[in-house]
Design a protein around this motif. Structure first.
Motif, PDB file in Angstrom:
ATOM      1  N   MET A 171      69.347  69.476  20.825  1.00  0.00           N
ATOM      2  CA  MET A 171      69.701  68.504  21.857  1.00  0.00           C
ATOM      3  C   MET A 171      68.785  68.631  23.059  1.00  0.00           C
ATOM      4  N   GLU A 172      68.438  69.862  23.397  1.00  0.00           N
ATOM      5  CA  GLU A 172      67.537  70.088  24.522  1.00  0.00           C
ATOM      6  C   GLU A 172      66.144  69.535  24.220  1.00  0.00           C
ATOM      7  N   ALA A 173      65.702  69.697  22.981  1.00  0.00           N
ATOM      8  CA  ALA A 173      64.384  69.184  22.602  1.00  0.00           C
ATOM      9  C   ALA A 173      64.373  67.660  22.521  1.00  0.00           C
ATOM     10  N   ALA A 174      65.485  67.092  22.074  1.00  0.00           N
ATOM     11  CA  ALA A 174      65.544  65.631  21.930  1.00  0.00           C
ATOM     12  C   ALA A 174      65.684  64.935  23.280  1.00  0.00           C
ATOM     13  N   ASN A 175      66.444  65.547  24.182  1.00  0.00           N
ATOM     14  CA  ASN A 175      66.664  64.937  25.493  1.00  0.00           C
ATOM     15  C   ASN A 175      65.568  65.361  26.457  1.00  0.00           C
ATOM     16  N   GLN A 176      64.375  64.893  26.146  1.00  0.00           N
ATOM     17  CA  GLN A 176      63.199  65.158  26.960  1.00  0.00           C
ATOM     18  C   GLN A 176      62.371  63.887  27.044  1.00  0.00           C
ATOM     19  N   ASP A 177      61.480  63.872  28.000  1.00  0.00           N
ATOM     20  CA  ASP A 177      60.505  62.790  28.068  1.00  0.00           C
ATOM     21  C   ASP A 177      59.469  63.054  26.983  1.00  0.00           C
ATOM     22  N   GLN A 178      59.562  62.311  25.882  1.00  0.00           N
ATOM     23  CA  GLN A 178      58.707  62.573  24.732  1.00  0.00           C
ATOM     24  C   GLN A 178      57.244  62.205  24.977  1.00  0.00           C
ATOM     25  N   PHE A 179      56.959  61.575  26.087  1.00  0.00           N
ATOM     26  CA  PHE A 179      55.582  61.214  26.421  1.00  0.00           C
ATOM     27  C   PHE A 179      54.885  62.319  27.209  1.00  0.00           C
ATOM     28  N   LYS A 180      55.589  63.426  27.408  1.00  0.00           N
ATOM     29  CA  LYS A 180      55.009  64.567  28.097  1.00  0.00           C
ATOM     30  C   LYS A 180      55.123  65.792  27.209  1.00  0.00           C
TER      31      LYS A 180
ATOM     32  N   SER B  85      49.396  63.062  24.156  1.00  0.00           N
ATOM     33  CA  SER B  85      48.528  61.970  23.697  1.00  0.00           C
ATOM     34  C   SER B  85      49.268  60.665  23.438  1.00  0.00           C
ATOM     35  N   LEU B  86      50.550  60.606  23.746  1.00  0.00           N
ATOM     36  CA  LEU B  86      51.321  59.388  23.479  1.00  0.00           C
ATOM     37  C   LEU B  86      51.103  58.297  24.524  1.00  0.00           C
ATOM     38  N   GLY B  87      50.426  58.645  25.585  1.00  0.00           N
ATOM     39  CA  GLY B  87      50.177  57.649  26.623  1.00  0.00           C
ATOM     40  C   GLY B  87      51.056  57.864  27.833  1.00  0.00           C
ATOM     41  N   GLU B  88      51.033  56.871  28.730  1.00  0.00           N
ATOM     42  CA  GLU B  88      51.806  56.970  29.963  1.00  0.00           C
ATOM     43  C   GLU B  88      53.292  56.850  29.683  1.00  0.00           C
ATOM     44  N   SER B  89      54.061  57.697  30.342  1.00  0.00           N
ATOM     45  CA  SER B  89      55.507  57.705  30.117  1.00  0.00           C
ATOM     46  C   SER B  89      56.170  56.477  30.753  1.00  0.00           C
ATOM     47  N   PRO B  90      57.086  55.819  30.043  1.00  0.00           N
ATOM     48  CA  PRO B  90      57.800  54.681  30.625  1.00  0.00           C
ATOM     49  C   PRO B  90      58.983  55.087  31.484  1.00  0.00           C
ATOM     50  N   ALA B  91      59.222  56.384  31.611  1.00  0.00           N
ATOM     51  CA  ALA B  91      60.370  56.855  32.387  1.00  0.00           C
ATOM     52  C   ALA B  91      60.234  56.446  33.847  1.00  0.00           C
ATOM     53  N   GLU B  92      61.328  55.969  34.423  1.00  0.00           N
ATOM     54  CA  GLU B  92      61.325  55.540  35.817  1.00  0.00           C
ATOM     55  C   GLU B  92      61.666  56.678  36.770  1.00  0.00           C
ATOM     56  N   PHE B  93      62.255  57.759  36.249  1.00  0.00           N
ATOM     57  CA  PHE B  93      62.642  58.891  37.091  1.00  0.00           C
ATOM     58  C   PHE B  93      62.888  60.088  36.186  1.00  0.00           C
ATOM     59  N   LYS B  94      62.922  61.268  36.770  1.00  0.00           N
ATOM     60  CA  LYS B  94      63.229  62.467  35.999  1.00  0.00           C
ATOM     61  C   LYS B  94      64.659  62.371  35.479  1.00  0.00           C
ATOM     62  N   GLY B  95      64.813  62.503  34.192  1.00  0.00           N
ATOM     63  CA  GLY B  95      66.117  62.321  33.581  1.00  0.00           C
ATOM     64  C   GLY B  95      66.240  61.020  32.823  1.00  0.00           C
ATOM     65  N   ASP B  96      65.205  60.185  32.914  1.00  0.00           N
ATOM     66  CA  ASP B  96      65.166  58.939  32.148  1.00  0.00           C
ATOM     67  C   ASP B  96      64.584  59.263  30.775  1.00  0.00           C
ATOM     68  N   PHE B  97      65.456  59.425  29.795  1.00  0.00           N
ATOM     69  CA  PHE B  97      65.042  59.851  28.463  1.00  0.00           C
ATOM     70  C   PHE B  97      65.185  58.737  27.432  1.00  0.00           C
ATOM     71  N   ARG B  98      64.995  57.495  27.854  1.00  0.00           N
ATOM     72  CA  ARG B  98      65.076  56.389  26.890  1.00  0.00           C
ATOM     73  C   ARG B  98      63.888  56.411  25.940  1.00  0.00           C
ATOM     74  N   ASN B  99      62.727  56.845  26.437  1.00  0.00           N
ATOM     75  CA  ASN B  99      61.520  56.983  25.614  1.00  0.00           C
ATOM     76  C   ASN B  99      61.158  55.692  24.888  1.00  0.00           C
TER      77      ASN B  99
ATOM     78  N   GLY C  59      70.376  47.400  28.259  1.00  0.00           N
ATOM     79  CA  GLY C  59      70.297  46.430  29.342  1.00  0.00           C
ATOM     80  C   GLY C  59      69.782  46.976  30.656  1.00  0.00           C
ATOM     81  N   TRP C  60      69.256  48.202  30.650  1.00  0.00           N
ATOM     82  CA  TRP C  60      68.785  48.811  31.898  1.00  0.00           C
ATOM     83  C   TRP C  60      67.643  48.029  32.517  1.00  0.00           C
ATOM     84  N   ASP C  61      66.695  47.583  31.691  1.00  0.00           N
ATOM     85  CA  ASP C  61      65.520  46.886  32.214  1.00  0.00           C
ATOM     86  C   ASP C  61      65.865  45.534  32.822  1.00  0.00           C
ATOM     87  N   LYS C  62      67.046  45.016  32.524  1.00  0.00           N
ATOM     88  CA  LYS C  62      67.441  43.719  33.075  1.00  0.00           C
ATOM     89  C   LYS C  62      68.104  43.850  34.446  1.00  0.00           C
TER      90      LYS C  62
END
Length: 238
Positions: A156-165, A174-188, A194-197
């Motif tokens: 769970m700790e490994a999965a709930n991470q910013d996978q772009f880092k 190498s996955l590119g720029e992270s789409p996370a808007e803040f620390k703790g944003d783990f949507r990846n 509906g968050w983006d709306k």
């Protein structure tokens, strides 16, 4: 009252004494009246001073001059509350790290409160019907279950991470720029709900709600553990 050669009749000694007493009495009354007027004047001055508006003390604005005073989490009733001065230097990166630590503790505490209440109500996984709730479960849980628990926590700790880092946000991979808007944003880029709306104001409101719920959960799980150790957990839970 001395002797006088005038034709007026002379006054008796008793009359003279009465007149003298009257003069002394009137003098005392006059002096007493003046004294009371002075006391009354002083009382008026004192009462006026008591009800006069007190001078407003100039409050230090150092607390509100912190550039982080308007960040997420600085909200009513405490506002920007940093009694230990952990963010006194205004370092935004350090503030974001501490805010993420608080957010993570809040998320864990929310799960802990739910888990405590569910197990206290008697809900168990198959095969764990004999495991008690609360602190008693620590000694009653078999070692193999503890191993499964540790493995699940690690996944769970490994999965709930910013996978772009890199692991735990150590570097950029190498996955590119992270789409996370803040620390703790783990949507990846996979989960949205509906968050983006949402508008920026609505996003900040949602984040503040989660942060406050996490703060309440930290106090909640602490209270449950304290009452269990005090032996009166049944007094607050049905």
């Amino acid at each position: 009252c001395g002797r006088d050669a005038s034709p007026l009749p002379s006054k008796s000694p008793t009359t003279c004494d009465d007149n003298l007493k009257a003069i002394i009495f009137l003098s005392i009354v006059n002096n007493f009246s003046k004294m009371m007027k002075s006391i009354a004047a002083l009382a008026l001055v004192g009462s006026a001073a008591a009800f006069a508006p007190a001078p407003v003390q100039q409050k230090s604005t150092a607390l509100y001059e912190n550039p982080l005073a308007n960040e997420l989490g600085a909200q009513a009733p405490l506002g920007f509350f940093d009694p230990l001065g952990a963010c006194a230097d205004g370092d935004k990166e350090n503030f974001d790290r501490l805010r993420w630590v608080e957010l993570k503790h809040g998320r864990i505490s929310m799960l802990a409160v739910v888990g405590y209440l569910v197990t206290y109500a008697g809900v168990r996984f198959p095969g764990a019907e004999d495991i008690p709730s609360g602190f008693a479960a620590i000694d009653a849980t078999p070692g193999m279950v503890w191993a499964q628990f540790a493995a699940t926590t690690a996944m769970m700790e490994a999965a709930n991470q910013d996978q772009f880092k890199g692991p735990w946000g150590t570097n950029q991979n190498s996955l590119g720029e992270s789409p996370a808007e803040f620390k703790g944003d783990f949507r990846n880029g996979a989960l949205d709900f509906g968050w983006d709306k949402l508008s920026p104001e609505a996003k900040m409101r949602k984040r503040a709600i989660e942060l406050n719920n996490g703060r309440a959960a930290q106090m909640g799980i602490l209270g449950l553990m304290v009452h269990e150790k005090l032996g009166n957990i049944d007094a607050i839970l049905p």
